[in-house]
Scaffold this motif. Sequence first.
Motif, PDB file in Angstrom:
ATOM      1  N   TRP A  23       0.846  -1.189   0.000  1.00 37.53           N
ATOM      2  CA  TRP A  23       0.000   0.000   0.000  1.00 37.53           C
ATOM      3  C   TRP A  23       0.882   1.239   0.000  1.00 37.53           C
ATOM      4  N   ILE A  24       0.487   2.232  -0.759  1.00 39.07           N
ATOM      5  CA  ILE A  24       1.224   3.496  -0.797  1.00 39.07           C
ATOM      6  C   ILE A  24       0.334   4.591  -0.214  1.00 39.07           C
ATOM      7  N   VAL A  25       0.893   5.342   0.716  1.00 34.19           N
ATOM      8  CA  VAL A  25       0.195   6.507   1.248  1.00 34.19           C
ATOM      9  C   VAL A  25       1.002   7.751   0.915  1.00 34.19           C
ATOM     10  N   VAL A  26       0.372   8.679   0.228  1.00 38.65           N
ATOM     11  CA  VAL A  26       0.985   9.978  -0.050  1.00 38.65           C
ATOM     12  C   VAL A  26       0.339  10.987   0.897  1.00 38.65           C
ATOM     13  N   ARG A  27       1.131  11.497   1.826  1.00 35.87           N
ATOM     14  CA  ARG A  27       0.598  12.467   2.781  1.00 35.87           C
ATOM     15  C   ARG A  27       1.074  13.868   2.434  1.00 35.87           C
ATOM     16  N   LEU A  28       0.131  14.791   2.369  1.00 35.80           N
ATOM     17  CA  LEU A  28       0.419  16.183   2.061  1.00 35.80           C
ATOM     18  C   LEU A  28       0.204  17.029   3.305  1.00 35.80           C
ATOM     19  N   LEU A  88       0.702   3.549 -10.949  1.00 34.52           N
ATOM     20  CA  LEU A  88       0.713   4.943 -11.366  1.00 34.52           C
ATOM     21  C   LEU A  88       2.140   5.499 -11.333  1.00 34.52           C
ATOM     22  N   PHE A  89       2.555   6.109 -12.439  1.00 38.61           N
ATOM     23  CA  PHE A  89       3.905   6.674 -12.579  1.00 38.61           C
ATOM     24  C   PHE A  89       4.992   5.628 -12.288  1.00 38.61           C
ATOM     25  N   GLY A  90       4.681   4.368 -12.574  1.00 37.12           N
ATOM     26  CA  GLY A  90       5.654   3.314 -12.316  1.00 37.12           C
ATOM     27  C   GLY A  90       6.017   3.187 -10.854  1.00 37.12           C
ATOM     28  N   ARG A  91       5.115   3.656  -9.972  1.00 37.40           N
ATOM     29  CA  ARG A  91       5.304   3.616  -8.513  1.00 37.40           C
ATOM     30  C   ARG A  91       6.528   4.430  -8.075  1.00 37.40           C
ATOM     31  N   ARG A  92       6.894   5.439  -8.853  1.00 36.58           N
ATOM     32  CA  ARG A  92       8.016   6.299  -8.469  1.00 36.58           C
ATOM     33  C   ARG A  92       7.578   7.230  -7.342  1.00 36.58           C
ATOM     34  N   THR A  98       5.238  14.564  -5.698  1.00 34.64           N
ATOM     35  CA  THR A  98       5.293  15.911  -6.267  1.00 34.64           C
ATOM     36  C   THR A  98       4.058  16.227  -7.091  1.00 34.64           C
ATOM     37  N   CYS A  99       3.567  15.251  -7.848  1.00 30.56           N
ATOM     38  CA  CYS A  99       2.375  15.501  -8.675  1.00 30.56           C
ATOM     39  C   CYS A  99       1.146  15.773  -7.811  1.00 30.56           C
ATOM     40  N   MET A 100       0.961  14.980  -6.767  1.00 27.80           N
ATOM     41  CA  MET A 100      -0.209  15.187  -5.918  1.00 27.80           C
ATOM     42  C   MET A 100      -0.084  16.473  -5.105  1.00 27.80           C
ATOM     43  N   ALA A 101       1.122  16.759  -4.621  1.00 28.16           N
ATOM     44  CA  ALA A 101       1.325  17.984  -3.843  1.00 28.16           C
ATOM     45  C   ALA A 101       1.100  19.224  -4.703  1.00 28.16           C
ATOM     46  N   SER A 102       1.602  19.208  -5.916  1.00 33.25           N
ATOM     47  CA  SER A 102       1.448  20.374  -6.785  1.00 33.25           C
ATOM     48  C   SER A 102      -0.008  20.542  -7.213  1.00 33.25           C
ATOM     49  N   ASP A 128       3.699  20.221   0.973  1.00 33.74           N
ATOM     50  CA  ASP A 128       4.752  19.244   0.684  1.00 33.74           C
ATOM     51  C   ASP A 128       4.168  17.846   0.755  1.00 33.74           C
ATOM     52  N   GLY A 129       4.850  16.894   0.153  1.00 30.94           N
ATOM     53  CA  GLY A 129       4.339  15.533   0.105  1.00 30.94           C
ATOM     54  C   GLY A 129       5.416  14.493   0.323  1.00 30.94           C
ATOM     55  N   ARG A 130       5.001  13.362   0.836  1.00 27.96           N
ATOM     56  CA  ARG A 130       5.907  12.221   1.001  1.00 27.96           C
ATOM     57  C   ARG A 130       5.124  10.954   0.692  1.00 27.96           C
ATOM     58  N   ALA A 131       5.797   9.953   0.163  1.00 23.28           N
ATOM     59  CA  ALA A 131       5.166   8.673  -0.154  1.00 23.28           C
ATOM     60  C   ALA A 131       5.773   7.595   0.736  1.00 23.28           C
ATOM     61  N   VAL A 132       4.913   6.847   1.405  1.00 26.58           N
ATOM     62  CA  VAL A 132       5.354   5.802   2.332  1.00 26.58           C
ATOM     63  C   VAL A 132       4.654   4.500   1.989  1.00 26.58           C
ATOM     64  N   CYS A 133       5.391   3.396   2.041  1.00 24.33           N
ATOM     65  CA  CYS A 133       4.839   2.074   1.738  1.00 24.33           C
ATOM     66  C   CYS A 133       4.456   1.346   3.024  1.00 24.33           C
ATOM     67  N   TYR A 134       3.328   0.656   2.975  1.00 28.45           N
ATOM     68  CA  TYR A 134       2.890  -0.178   4.093  1.00 28.45           C
ATOM     69  C   TYR A 134       2.611  -1.579   3.564  1.00 28.45           C
ATOM     70  N   PRO A 135       3.271  -2.593   4.133  1.00 29.77           N
ATOM     71  CA  PRO A 135       3.235  -3.936   3.537  1.00 29.77           C
ATOM     72  C   PRO A 135       1.912  -4.676   3.680  1.00 29.77           C
ATOM     73  N   ALA A 136       1.095  -4.326   4.664  1.00 22.48           N
ATOM     74  CA  ALA A 136      -0.140  -5.083   4.902  1.00 22.48           C
ATOM     75  C   ALA A 136      -1.284  -4.133   5.206  1.00 22.48           C
ATOM     76  N   ALA A 137      -2.491  -4.647   5.010  1.00 23.20           N
ATOM     77  CA  ALA A 137      -3.681  -3.844   5.289  1.00 23.20           C
ATOM     78  C   ALA A 137      -3.744  -3.445   6.758  1.00 23.20           C
ATOM     79  N   GLU A 138      -3.240  -4.294   7.622  1.00 22.14           N
ATOM     80  CA  GLU A 138      -3.215  -3.984   9.047  1.00 22.14           C
ATOM     81  C   GLU A 138      -2.361  -2.740   9.317  1.00 22.14           C
ATOM     82  N   ASN A 139      -1.220  -2.658   8.634  1.00 25.19           N
ATOM     83  CA  ASN A 139      -0.354  -1.483   8.796  1.00 25.19           C
ATOM     84  C   ASN A 139      -1.034  -0.222   8.274  1.00 25.19           C
ATOM     85  N   LEU A 140      -1.744  -0.369   7.148  1.00 21.80           N
ATOM     86  CA  LEU A 140      -2.458   0.776   6.590  1.00 21.80           C
ATOM     87  C   LEU A 140      -3.525   1.259   7.558  1.00 21.80           C
TER      88      LEU A 140
END
Length: 286
Positions: A23-28, A88-92, A98-102, A128-140
């Motif tokens: 799971w990817i979380v982008v927090r702004l 999305l965006f090759g998961r970069r 940056t795209c979501m923050a802008s 500003d934005g950061r992208a963080v990965c969470y390995p399981a639904a429980e972590n999310l």
Amino acid sequence: MANSKYEYVKQFETCEKCLKNTWIVVRLDGRSFHRFADVHHLEKPNDYRCVALMTQCARAVMQEFGDIVLSYGQSDEYSFVLPPSCNLFGRRAMKLATCMASYFSSSFIFHWSKHFQDVPMQYPIAFDGRAVCYPAAENLRDYLSWRQADCHINNLYNTAFWSLVKTGLTRKAAQERLSGTVSSDKNEILFSQCNINYSNEPEVARKGTTLIWEVVFEEVEIRLPESAPAAAVAAAAALQASYSGADREEKASPAKTRRKRKQVVELHSDIIGESFWTDHPTLLDQ
């Protein structure tokens, strides 16, 4: 891009990709938002004009980046959840952030005047934005619970603080009055000294805002030009005839039919407990 002898500089670029199947979380977050709030005289503890503006920006981000399955916002922040299957965006990570923050920042500026008609924007805002990965639904879920718990703690304190200030206390005195207090103490202060029952405060302030996609059905009119081929007219008639009796009257009028589409729905729910996830089981089934 044209080849040249200078192209070697691309080798210095880094490309950090989010791990697959996570799971990817982008927090702004609003940059120097306290200063922005003071300069624009936002109401304390909550300016619901700004709350509505933030929600509109988050909705715009979800509609622009359709892979987002859920977003959660409170105060000057919003978190956007992308499923493990997202590419999305090759998961970069940098591209996502940056795209979501802008897009969020530009939406905030673009829609400002709709919510603050008599308050000119004094200077551009940035998130500003950061992208963080969470390995399981429980972590999310734990991440989202963390953000909602933060919403409750901060809003309870701010409500008590500014309510005390409005009774005549200085900011320093209000801060000292709340020093060392726990949630029950703050609730008692609000009730006994400010005549405020915290449980009656708006849910959007106490629980934040959750945005999810839901499928809705809408009735649309069937319009065929007079020159429409006979086959098209017959197909429309057959579609209408597929509804029978009371069902026909309920689902469609003689010149209408129904279609489904996805739309972003705004909720102010408890996302820490089980009820929300039981009511929306497909959110974690991605």
